[in-house]
Design a protein around this motif. Structure first.
Motif, short mmCIF file in Angstrom:
data_model
loop_
_atom_site.label_atom_id
_atom_site.label_comp_id
_atom_site.label_asym_id
_atom_site.label_seq_id
_atom_site.Cartn_x
_atom_site.Cartn_y
_atom_site.Cartn_z
N ILE A 132 -18.30 0.05 25.03
CA ILE A 132 -19.62 -0.52 24.76
C ILE A 132 -20.71 0.21 25.53
CG2 ILE A 132 -21.03 -2.59 25.09
CD1 ILE A 132 -19.19 -2.72 22.69
N ALA A 133 -20.40 0.66 26.75
CA ALA A 133 -21.42 1.34 27.55
C ALA A 133 -21.95 2.60 26.85
CB ALA A 133 -20.87 1.70 28.93
N SER A 134 -21.03 3.43 26.35
CA SER A 134 -21.45 4.65 25.66
C SER A 134 -22.16 4.33 24.36
CB SER A 134 -20.24 5.56 25.38
OG SER A 134 -19.29 4.91 24.55
N ALA A 135 -21.67 3.31 23.65
CA ALA A 135 -22.32 2.90 22.40
C ALA A 135 -23.71 2.36 22.68
CB ALA A 135 -21.47 1.84 21.70
N THR A 136 -23.87 1.66 23.79
CA THR A 136 -25.19 1.14 24.16
C THR A 136 -26.19 2.27 24.33
OG1 THR A 136 -24.20 -0.76 25.30
CG2 THR A 136 -26.46 -0.20 25.88
N GLY A 137 -25.76 3.34 25.00
CA GLY A 137 -26.65 4.48 25.18
C GLY A 137 -27.08 5.09 23.87
N VAL A 138 -26.13 5.25 22.93
CA VAL A 138 -26.45 5.84 21.62
C VAL A 138 -27.35 4.92 20.82
CG1 VAL A 138 -25.48 6.59 19.42
CG2 VAL A 138 -24.33 7.19 21.56
N VAL A 139 -26.99 3.64 20.73
CA VAL A 139 -27.75 2.69 19.91
C VAL A 139 -29.16 2.50 20.45
CG1 VAL A 139 -27.89 0.28 19.17
CG2 VAL A 139 -25.71 1.48 19.08
N VAL A 140 -29.29 2.30 21.76
CA VAL A 140 -30.62 2.10 22.34
C VAL A 140 -31.50 3.32 22.13
CG1 VAL A 140 -31.88 1.77 24.50
CG2 VAL A 140 -29.86 0.40 24.03
N ALA A 141 -30.94 4.52 22.36
CA ALA A 141 -31.72 5.75 22.19
C ALA A 141 -32.19 5.92 20.75
CB ALA A 141 -30.89 6.96 22.62
N GLN A 142 -31.29 5.68 19.78
CA GLN A 142 -31.68 5.84 18.38
C GLN A 142 -32.69 4.78 17.94
OE1 GLN A 142 -28.75 6.58 15.38
NE2 GLN A 142 -27.60 8.05 16.60
N TYR A 143 -32.52 3.55 18.38
CA TYR A 143 -33.48 2.50 18.04
C TYR A 143 -34.85 2.79 18.64
CZ TYR A 143 -30.67 -1.01 15.58
OH TYR A 143 -29.94 -1.69 14.62
N LEU A 144 -34.88 3.27 19.87
CA LEU A 144 -36.16 3.61 20.48
C LEU A 144 -36.81 4.79 19.76
CD1 LEU A 144 -35.33 3.27 24.30
CD2 LEU A 144 -36.70 1.71 22.91
N GLY A 145 -35.98 5.80 19.40
CA GLY A 145 -36.50 6.94 18.67
C GLY A 145 -37.07 6.57 17.31
N ALA A 146 -36.45 5.56 16.67
CA ALA A 146 -36.91 5.10 15.36
C ALA A 146 -38.02 4.06 15.46
CB ALA A 146 -35.72 4.51 14.59
N LYS A 147 -38.42 3.71 16.71
CA LYS A 147 -39.49 2.72 16.95
C LYS A 147 -39.12 1.34 16.41
CE LYS A 147 -42.06 6.05 18.59
NZ LYS A 147 -42.23 6.20 20.05
N LYS A 148 -37.85 1.00 16.44
CA LYS A 148 -37.39 -0.33 16.00
C LYS A 148 -36.90 -1.08 17.24
CE LYS A 148 -36.05 1.08 11.33
NZ LYS A 148 -34.96 1.12 10.33
N THR A 149 -37.75 -1.93 17.78
CA THR A 149 -37.44 -2.59 19.05
C THR A 149 -37.22 -4.10 18.93
OG1 THR A 149 -39.80 -2.83 19.52
CG2 THR A 149 -38.71 -0.85 20.35
N GLU A 150 -37.24 -4.61 17.69
CA GLU A 150 -37.16 -6.06 17.54
C GLU A 150 -35.80 -6.65 17.93
OE1 GLU A 150 -36.40 -4.06 13.55
OE2 GLU A 150 -37.88 -3.94 15.17
N ASN A 151 -34.73 -5.85 17.89
CA ASN A 151 -33.39 -6.36 18.21
C ASN A 151 -32.87 -5.92 19.58
OD1 ASN A 151 -33.05 -7.69 15.71
ND2 ASN A 151 -32.44 -5.77 14.74
N MET A 152 -33.76 -5.36 20.40
CA MET A 152 -33.31 -4.77 21.64
C MET A 152 -32.68 -5.79 22.60
SD MET A 152 -33.84 -1.70 20.95
CE MET A 152 -33.45 -0.86 22.45
N ASN A 153 -33.31 -6.96 22.76
CA ASN A 153 -32.77 -7.96 23.68
C ASN A 153 -31.38 -8.43 23.26
OD1 ASN A 153 -35.01 -7.95 25.33
ND2 ASN A 153 -36.05 -9.57 24.21
N GLN A 154 -31.17 -8.48 21.96
CA GLN A 154 -29.86 -8.86 21.43
C GLN A 154 -28.82 -7.80 21.80
OE1 GLN A 154 -29.59 -9.27 17.09
NE2 GLN A 154 -29.27 -11.46 17.40
N ILE A 155 -29.21 -6.53 21.70
CA ILE A 155 -28.32 -5.42 22.05
C ILE A 155 -27.99 -5.45 23.54
CG2 ILE A 155 -28.13 -2.91 22.21
CD1 ILE A 155 -29.90 -2.76 19.69
N TYR A 156 -29.01 -5.67 24.36
CA TYR A 156 -28.79 -5.72 25.81
C TYR A 156 -27.81 -6.84 26.17
CZ TYR A 156 -33.17 -3.02 25.85
OH TYR A 156 -34.14 -2.09 25.63
N THR A 157 -28.07 -8.03 25.66
CA THR A 157 -27.23 -9.18 25.99
C THR A 157 -25.80 -8.98 25.51
OG1 THR A 157 -29.14 -10.65 25.81
CG2 THR A 157 -26.98 -11.68 25.75
N LEU A 158 -25.67 -8.52 24.27
CA LEU A 158 -24.34 -8.30 23.70
C LEU A 158 -23.55 -7.30 24.54
CD1 LEU A 158 -22.41 -8.83 21.31
CD2 LEU A 158 -23.51 -6.90 20.14
#
Length: 454
Positions: free
Chosen positions: A70-96
């Motif tokens: 999950i740690a490595s996946a978190t890095g990939v998912v967060v980076a791609q979401y930030l790059g795509a300017k889609k931040t609405e689900n970020m807190n859900q990703i962090y908590t999960l």
């Protein structure tokens, strides 16, 4: 998502690699120093303890890799979401990410604690080292969940541009670790005769501090929220995305760790001298790879942002530039390691019989670093781009088909000893590096992003 006093850094192809990689380099260097300090301080206390702790850490590293699902996946998912300017689900990703990893961490901590003796038997650890290795695994392994939580938090902070946080945490952890080791081995608490147990307690204390500081920074800068309410309804789609990235990615590292355990089982029967030489060799070789590893991790962050923004050609150029920079440095450091080891080894041991064994390993290490550096840079960026399955398949093929075969043939069958075993690792890394570089240049990783800017 509201930001606090410091805003998330805008990361693209113009982002200074020194800005990102510099703090990561210092952090990795400090992490290496933690292990080296343990080795140096233990070698002065009891050289037998060095091999015991080395064997224990080798086994526990296998479980730490599980946390990177999950740690490595978190890095990939967060980076791609930030790059795509889609931040609405970020807190859900962090908590999960945090909840999943901490839960997994508690389970695996219990497994290490309960079955540590079985694991040590599998490794064929010398009877003289079993007691100390078991003690270290009981204490450090019982609190591995601390590392699980920290791995996720530091990935989140890095993707937001806070790479210096990990550096500062590592510096603090080093100080705590050194002071703790001194207290138990040579200081006021020496009368307790805890030895390896004291070193283990210092390690656990340092990890408690590391996780606490990372969590504080996350909330202090208002990067996001961690709340169980965000998991209702449960975000199945996000978890599936993360597992699709994390499982193959961690699978490659897991296969590598198991492969290293097999090689270690070749070395342990060669005697305690060979087991100690393996620990000293890995300690010195870790300095060869730290520069490349820092650049690779920084490049992975940039690649994730660029791929999320749909700028794959820019990502390609960045990766190749990083590779051309890191290869000469890694080779140069590995060569210096080989030339200087008769003197640098004196920091760890006064046993002259260890020197020729380590020299053989470090000579092989020069070739090994060529392949390992290529793999660090290219595979890390492939993961950031969403191309995670191919590295696992090739890793399994090269490690077990080439590395184990060559290592056993030269190390055991032809009696080349520990140097021959490491020849297997060098063959594996170089073959895999060539395959990965070809795939990257062919652009097979393109079009595999999990999210793109609308």
């Amino acid at each position: 998502m509201k930001q606090g006093k410091q805003r998330t850094m805008e990361i693209n192809e113009k982002t200074s690699m020194l800005l990102l990689a510099g703090p990561i380099f210092v952090e990795l260097l400090l992490n290496i120093l933690i292990n080296n300090v343990d080795t140096v301080m233990l070698s002065r206390y009891s050289e037998n303890s060095v091999g015991a702790v080395g064997n224990a850490n080798q086994m526990m590293f296998l479980f730490v890799i599980m946390f990177n699902v999950i740690a490595s996946a978190t890095g990939v998912v967060v980076a791609q979401y930030l790059g795509a300017k889609k931040t609405e689900n970020m807190n859900q990703i962090y908590t999960l990410s945090v909840v999943f990893n901490l839960t997994l961490g508690v389970i695996l901590s219990a497994v290490v604690f309960l079955f540590r003796d079985t694991f040590l038997r599998v490794l064929k650890v010398s009877p003289a080292q079993v007691k100390d290795a078991g003690t270290y695994m009981a204490i450090v392994g019982g609190f591995l969940f601390l590392q699980a939580g920290y791995n996720v938090m530091v990935q989140i902070l890095r993707c937001h541009g806070y790479t210096r946080v990990g550096m500062y945490i590592s510096l603090t952890v080093n100080i705590v670790n050194i002071v703790g080791n001194w207290l138990f081995l040579y200081g006021p608490l020496k009368f307790l005769n805890l030895g390896v147990a004291g070193v283990a307690i210092s390690t656990v204390t340092a990890r408690v501090l590391a996780l606490s500081v990372a969590m504080f920074i996350f909330f202090r800068y208002k990067i996001g929220k961690i709340s169980l309410k965000t998991l209702n309804p449960f975000p199945k789609q996000i978890l599936v995305k993360m597992l699709k990235i994390g499982v193959p990615s961690a699978g490659e590292n897991l296969a590598y760790s198991m492969y290293q355990l097999v090689l270690l089982s070749f070395i342990n029967p060669m005697g305690e001298l060979a087991a100690n030489a393996k620990v000293y060799s890995n300690t010195l070789m870790s300095f060869s790879v730290v520069f490349s590893n820092a650049l690779a991790q920084a490049t992975q962050i940039v690649t994730g942002h660029l791929v999320g923004a749909g700028r794959e050609d820019a990502a390609d150029k960045r990766v190749m530039k990083t590779l051309m920079t890191s290869l000469p440095v890694a080779i140069g450091i590995a060569t210096l390691n080989f030339l200087l080891c008769p003197w640098t080894l004196k920091i760890f041991t006064s046993n002259p019989e260890v020197v020729p064994l380590v020299q053989k390993v470090l000579a092989v290490g020069i070739v090994l670093e060529i392949g390992r550096t290529t793999n660090l840079v290219v595979i890390g960026s492939m993961k950031a781009a969403g191309d995670v399955l191919f590295p696992v398949l090739m890793g399994l093929l090269c490690m077990w088909g080439c590395g184990v075969t060559v290592g056993y043939t030269f190390g055991v069958a032809l009696s080349f000893g520990i140097g021959g075993v490491f020849m297997g690792t060098a063959a594996d890394e170089c073959l895999r590096g060539i395959i990965m570089l070809i795939r990257w240049r062919l652009g097979k990783w393109k079009g595999k992003a999990i999210v793109r800017r609308s």
